[in-house]
Design a protein around this motif. Sequence first.
Motif, PDB file in Angstrom:
ATOM      1  N   VAL A   1      -7.954  17.155   0.602  1.00  0.00           N
ATOM      2  CA  VAL A   1      -7.469  15.709   0.449  1.00  0.00           C
ATOM      3  C   VAL A   1      -7.069  15.160   1.601  1.00  0.00           C
ATOM      4  CG1 VAL A   1      -6.621  14.533  -1.244  1.00  0.00           C
ATOM      5  CG2 VAL A   1      -7.607  16.229  -2.034  1.00  0.00           C
ATOM      6  N   ILE A   2      -6.055  15.668   2.052  1.00  0.00           N
ATOM      7  CA  ILE A   2      -5.240  15.117   3.380  1.00  0.00           C
ATOM      8  C   ILE A   2      -6.281  14.645   4.418  1.00  0.00           C
ATOM      9  CG2 ILE A   2      -3.429  15.438   4.922  1.00  0.00           C
ATOM     10  CD1 ILE A   2      -2.072  17.018   2.861  1.00  0.00           C
ATOM     11  N   ALA A   3      -6.991  15.706   4.899  1.00  0.00           N
ATOM     12  CA  ALA A   3      -7.855  15.761   5.972  1.00  0.00           C
ATOM     13  C   ALA A   3      -8.936  14.350   5.794  1.00  0.00           C
ATOM     14  CB  ALA A   3      -8.798  16.655   6.371  1.00  0.00           C
ATOM     15  N   ILE A   4      -9.398  14.405   4.248  1.00  0.00           N
ATOM     16  CA  ILE A   4     -10.251  13.470   3.942  1.00  0.00           C
ATOM     17  C   ILE A   4      -9.559  11.952   3.999  1.00  0.00           C
ATOM     18  CG2 ILE A   4     -11.798  12.425   2.195  1.00  0.00           C
ATOM     19  CD1 ILE A   4     -12.215  15.439   1.409  1.00  0.00           C
ATOM     20  N   TYR A   5      -8.758  11.934   3.474  1.00  0.00           N
ATOM     21  CA  TYR A   5      -7.807  10.526   3.319  1.00  0.00           C
ATOM     22  C   TYR A   5      -7.653  10.013   4.681  1.00  0.00           C
ATOM     23  CZ  TYR A   5      -7.212  10.325  -1.750  1.00  0.00           C
ATOM     24  OH  TYR A   5      -7.458  10.426  -2.991  1.00  0.00           O
ATOM     25  N   MET A   6      -7.118  10.865   5.695  1.00  0.00           N
ATOM     26  CA  MET A   6      -6.831  10.252   6.889  1.00  0.00           C
ATOM     27  C   MET A   6      -7.987  10.317   7.863  1.00  0.00           C
ATOM     28  SD  MET A   6      -3.244  12.198   8.116  1.00  0.00           S
ATOM     29  CE  MET A   6      -3.878  14.056   7.992  1.00  0.00           C
ATOM     30  N   GLY A   7      -9.410  10.826   7.536  1.00  0.00           N
ATOM     31  CA  GLY A   7     -10.387  10.557   8.230  1.00  0.00           C
ATOM     32  C   GLY A   7     -10.969   9.182   7.820  1.00  0.00           C
ATOM     33  N   ILE A   8     -11.133   8.905   6.527  1.00  0.00           N
ATOM     34  CA  ILE A   8     -11.275   7.450   6.180  1.00  0.00           C
ATOM     35  C   ILE A   8     -10.491   6.528   6.646  1.00  0.00           C
ATOM     36  CG2 ILE A   8     -11.452   6.143   3.988  1.00  0.00           C
ATOM     37  CD1 ILE A   8     -12.432   8.426   2.560  1.00  0.00           C
TER      38      ILE A   8
ATOM     39  N   MET B   1      -8.225  -2.359   4.723  1.00  0.00           N
ATOM     40  CA  MET B   1      -8.434  -1.386   4.053  1.00  0.00           C
ATOM     41  C   MET B   1      -7.615   0.138   4.926  1.00  0.00           C
ATOM     42  SD  MET B   1     -10.589  -1.658   1.545  1.00  0.00           S
ATOM     43  CE  MET B   1     -11.128   0.074   1.280  1.00  0.00           C
ATOM     44  N   SER B   2      -7.548  -0.029   6.009  1.00  0.00           N
ATOM     45  CA  SER B   2      -6.864   1.193   6.791  1.00  0.00           C
ATOM     46  C   SER B   2      -5.325   1.184   6.178  1.00  0.00           C
ATOM     47  CB  SER B   2      -6.893   1.070   8.255  1.00  0.00           C
ATOM     48  OG  SER B   2      -6.183  -0.200   8.904  1.00  0.00           O
ATOM     49  N   GLU B   3      -4.606   0.040   6.094  1.00  0.00           N
ATOM     50  CA  GLU B   3      -3.461   0.132   5.523  1.00  0.00           C
ATOM     51  C   GLU B   3      -3.366   0.775   4.219  1.00  0.00           C
ATOM     52  OE1 GLU B   3      -0.896  -0.994   7.270  1.00  0.00           O
ATOM     53  OE2 GLU B   3       0.848  -0.606   5.717  1.00  0.00           O
ATOM     54  N   LYS B   4      -4.398   0.506   3.397  1.00  0.00           N
ATOM     55  CA  LYS B   4      -4.500   0.947   1.875  1.00  0.00           C
ATOM     56  C   LYS B   4      -4.687   2.383   2.126  1.00  0.00           C
ATOM     57  CE  LYS B   4      -7.975   1.018  -1.593  1.00  0.00           C
ATOM     58  NZ  LYS B   4      -9.181   0.788  -2.405  1.00  0.00           N
ATOM     59  N   TRP B   5      -5.365   2.987   2.938  1.00  0.00           N
ATOM     60  CA  TRP B   5      -5.861   4.461   2.907  1.00  0.00           C
ATOM     61  C   TRP B   5      -4.540   5.284   3.798  1.00  0.00           C
ATOM     62  CZ3 TRP B   5      -9.095   7.179   0.360  1.00  0.00           C
ATOM     63  CH2 TRP B   5     -10.043   6.637  -0.380  1.00  0.00           C
ATOM     64  N   TRP B   6      -4.086   4.724   4.602  1.00  0.00           N
ATOM     65  CA  TRP B   6      -2.805   5.363   5.304  1.00  0.00           C
ATOM     66  C   TRP B   6      -1.914   5.587   4.194  1.00  0.00           C
ATOM     67  CZ3 TRP B   6      -3.365   8.149   9.032  1.00  0.00           C
ATOM     68  CH2 TRP B   6      -4.249   7.998  10.061  1.00  0.00           C
ATOM     69  N   ASP B   7      -1.653   4.440   3.343  1.00  0.00           N
ATOM     70  CA  ASP B   7      -0.368   4.449   2.369  1.00  0.00           C
ATOM     71  C   ASP B   7      -0.807   5.585   1.438  1.00  0.00           C
ATOM     72  OD1 ASP B   7      -0.005   0.984   2.071  1.00  0.00           O
ATOM     73  OD2 ASP B   7       0.788   2.491   3.549  1.00  0.00           O
TER      74      ASP B   7
END
Length: 657
Positions: free
Chosen positions: A182-189, A201-207
């Motif tokens: 999950v961590i790898a996927i979220y950081m990849g996105i 969108m990047s701020e949303k997924w980094w959070d």
Amino acid sequence: MAACNDLDTDKSDNNISLYYQSTDSLNNRNLAFAEKTLRQLDKTADQDSNIYYLSQCLKGKMAFINNDTEVINNVRTLLKNFLKRNNSSHNEIKDVIRVEYYSIEGLYWIKCVGNTDSTYKYFNKAYMLAKNTKSIPNSSMVNIIINLADTYKQTGHYDQAIIYYIEAAKKAQREKQNYNNVIAIYMGISIAYTSMGDFKMSEKWWDKSGQYWSHMNSNDRFIYLNNRGHDYYQRKQFERSRYYLEKADSMLSDKPEDEWNKMFVRVNLSDVYIQLGMYDKAEAMIHVTEAYFQKQKYLIPLHYLKTQRMTLDQKRRGVPSENYLSERLIADDLDNVTGVTELKRLRLQALINHYAEIGDCRRLYSAGETLRILDDSLRNNNMRMRFTTLVKDYEHDRRLLQQQRQIERHKQNFIITAMSVVFLLMFIIVSTLVLLLKRRQRKIKETKLLKKLMVMRMEIVRGRITPHFIGNSLNIAMNDQMAGKPIDLTPLVKLLRMSTETADTLFVSLDTELQFIDYYVTVMSSSLGPDFKYNKNIERDMDTTHIMLPSMTLLTFVENAVKHGLSKLPDDVEKTLKINIRRHDKGVRIEVIDNGHCNKDAQFSNTNTGLKVIRQTLMLLNENYKEKMTFGVGNIESGHGFMSWLYIPDNFTFTNY
């Protein structure tokens, strides 16, 4: 006799299971368990047996963690020869070895060579074969899909990368409490959206990624800090970028086994120091990291460091040293670092700044064209991703609405049969009100989605004019230089910078558009002769900073006036260009007037790129307004010359887009 080389089926299944438990432990940085498994496999396996080569796969993956390129190459050679000898032989364990070999090859080409074309080829082979191999566990399948998504991300195909990350996320949901994937996927996105420049969108997924901080291992935390620092670097928030990168560096300061990651984050830090004017600190860090990656023979960071040296020399001395600008060095770097889009873009931007400083128009034009093609590709990927996401959201909402209507119909039928006539009448009244309300809400939602679709259509239309305009401007400046005319590239550089900054901007203030025209006229004035005159007449009390219009509209009128009107006049004839801005009816009328010979067919034919874009833009904007924006062209009634005009109603609102 062939059976002698394999253990029995039960033992093979046990060893495959043990192997994947070990690969999972490697993802969790539990090297001790993997080393124990490796000893066990080596002890039980005969030389040249399937289990022996499975143990080599594990040894290869451990070598990547230890950055041992010698072991990696030995494992690659062993596995390649084994599979070549068994090319036509297939069983579960051999197919598992094939999948793992393709994964190891993919990792080698991206981590050790930086060749993303070969990386994609091997990761895609691993993905296609793994889908049809029963022994591949779900956790390993998730890792294979993540590798493929990472490759698309590296090559700038961010829309495809996000599609594969989402596929990996769906499979990862089956594994409870497995935070690693999950961590790898979220950081990849997150990284994909950063690269696309979609920082909302990047701020949303980094959070979202940051919420798993307590579940991250040291490597995950390093990746999070390093790439979030890069996100703020892309936004030009250099102090915030420095905070995250220095935090990543300090986290690894007492871990000699993580020297590779430490050097990577220092490559990024040196760039931030350059941007913050900390040149001595940047140079010291570049010196250390260059020495390390030259020893490792890793091209990607070396390419980036050379670009940094060019930028550092330019900021310190005005012009980069020739050591970093030889044509052979530049060509070799761009050819060898295939697919790493962001690094190519940084190098091209540094070259553009250099060629502008030394006045080399030909190479400035060539580098600008290459950068434009690269930016167009990124912009198209971004647009395609946003359009695809929007359409999927629209289809998803539509299906939900259909399901809700079906559920409501079932409820209504049940209540109708169970209620009396009196309650039936009340139910009909209430149901009608509810349906009307939901229909209204659905209509509002559909309207918002259609507006977003229209804006993206406009962005596609507007994106066609910028390359056309930049090409014309650079071509004229280059012709002037070739003709021996003295030129000042400062207005041209400002013009290029402003055109790049507003390429994705649909609407600008009239004040900004006039500044753009001023730069353009300054660039073109040398080709129009000493008798050229340029005037702006703005009606008193008119605030041009609060008047909005579609970007580059007036600039197109001015460019056509110069190209098809003034440039056709003899050299000894006075040439005039006037811009009049005044109140007209219930709006503002802007006129561009020249004294050139009228050639309406040349200026306003259907093939004129600028006029086609203006016409399509106004058609899109006027769809929902009673008062329309209009434009026109024609001869000047009271004299010799030609006029183009744009009318903007007072009540025309651009904020809805």
